[in-house]
Design a protein around this motif. Structure first.
Motif, mmCIF file in Angstrom:
data_model
loop_
_atom_site.group_PDB
_atom_site.id
_atom_site.type_symbol
_atom_site.label_atom_id
_atom_site.label_comp_id
_atom_site.label_asym_id
_atom_site.label_seq_id
_atom_site.Cartn_x
_atom_site.Cartn_y
_atom_site.Cartn_z
ATOM 1 N N MET A 1 0.818 -1.192 0.000
ATOM 2 C CA MET A 1 0.000 0.000 0.000
ATOM 3 C C MET A 1 0.861 1.255 0.000
ATOM 4 O O MET A 1 0.427 2.308 -0.422
ATOM 5 C CB MET A 1 -0.943 0.004 1.199
ATOM 6 N N ASP B 1 -5.112 -2.302 -4.624
ATOM 7 C CA ASP B 1 -4.122 -3.081 -5.378
ATOM 8 C C ASP B 1 -3.211 -2.192 -6.227
ATOM 9 O O ASP B 1 -2.313 -2.677 -6.918
ATOM 10 C CB ASP B 1 -4.805 -4.133 -6.249
ATOM 11 N N GLY B 2 -3.442 -0.874 -6.179
ATOM 12 C CA GLY B 2 -2.595 0.060 -6.900
ATOM 13 C C GLY B 2 -2.970 0.299 -8.347
ATOM 14 O O GLY B 2 -2.319 1.094 -9.026
ATOM 15 N N SER C 1 3.127 2.075 -1.948
ATOM 16 C CA SER C 1 3.328 2.587 -3.302
ATOM 17 C C SER C 1 2.114 3.373 -3.788
ATOM 18 O O SER C 1 2.222 4.161 -4.719
ATOM 19 C CB SER C 1 3.626 1.437 -4.256
ATOM 20 N N ILE C 2 0.966 3.164 -3.167
ATOM 21 C CA ILE C 2 -0.242 3.924 -3.518
ATOM 22 C C ILE C 2 -0.144 5.334 -2.963
ATOM 23 O O ILE C 2 -0.474 6.301 -3.624
ATOM 24 C CB ILE C 2 -1.501 3.226 -2.953
ATOM 25 N N THR D 1 -4.256 6.724 -6.564
ATOM 26 C CA THR D 1 -5.438 5.895 -6.765
ATOM 27 C C THR D 1 -6.043 5.553 -5.413
ATOM 28 O O THR D 1 -5.356 5.620 -4.388
ATOM 29 C CB THR D 1 -5.092 4.594 -7.531
#
Length: 156
Positions: free
Chosen positions: A1, A79-80, A3-4, A75
């Motif tokens: 998460m 799940d990105g 990276s989101i 986003t």
């Protein structure tokens, strides 16, 4: 998460409408309801970032001294995957962990090397509600002009 989420920190509200009230009510053409908007001035605790943010205080009241976590994400999908722009009822999202969410576009990035260290400023418009985020360039170097960004807030 992680990276989101492109940026996240804890902020404390220092001032409300620091330059005076710019507008008492905003009346979108497509609505018949007035919304109170307040510009908050806040400073982050961990990254030493400065922020001006317009908040619809009719639905999310803010006061001097309020402490909140603010995240910027590309986003809401856990799940990105890129956001489709459509709300899917029952689907879990990053927004479930926050109380106030806005979607906008990064329209200006500036760099300033005149003081100690390289400073950067991000300007984002959330449908006319504006955000200025200023601080160390290293904290915001991965943002891009015209990028779509979600702002997520939760009071602590």
């Amino acid at each position: 998460m992680s990276s989101i989420i492109l940026f996240e920190d804890i902020f404390v509200v220092d001032k409300l409408d620091p330059d005076g009230k710019k507008f008492d009510k905003v009346l979108p053409i497509y609505m018949f309801v007035n919304h109170a908007v307040t510009r908050i001035e806040a400073r982050s605790q961990n990254c030493d970032m400065f922020m001006h943010l317009d908040v619809n205080t009719e639905i999310y009241p803010m006061h001097v001294g309020d402490k909140f976590t603010m995240a910027l994400a590309h986003t809401l999908n856990l799940d990105g995957t890129p956001d489709t722009g459509y709300y899917t009822p029952g689907r879990k999202s990053l927004a479930d962990k926050y109380e106030y969410v806005m979607h906008g576009k990064l329209y200006k990035i500036t760099d300033d090397a005149s003081g100690k260290g390289l400073k950067a400023e991000l300007y984002v418009s959330y449908g006319g509600l504006l955000m200025l985020l200023r601080g160390e360039a290293s904290h915001v170097s991965h943002f891009e002009l015209d990028q779509r960004i979600f702002l997520l807030m939760r009071k602590l």
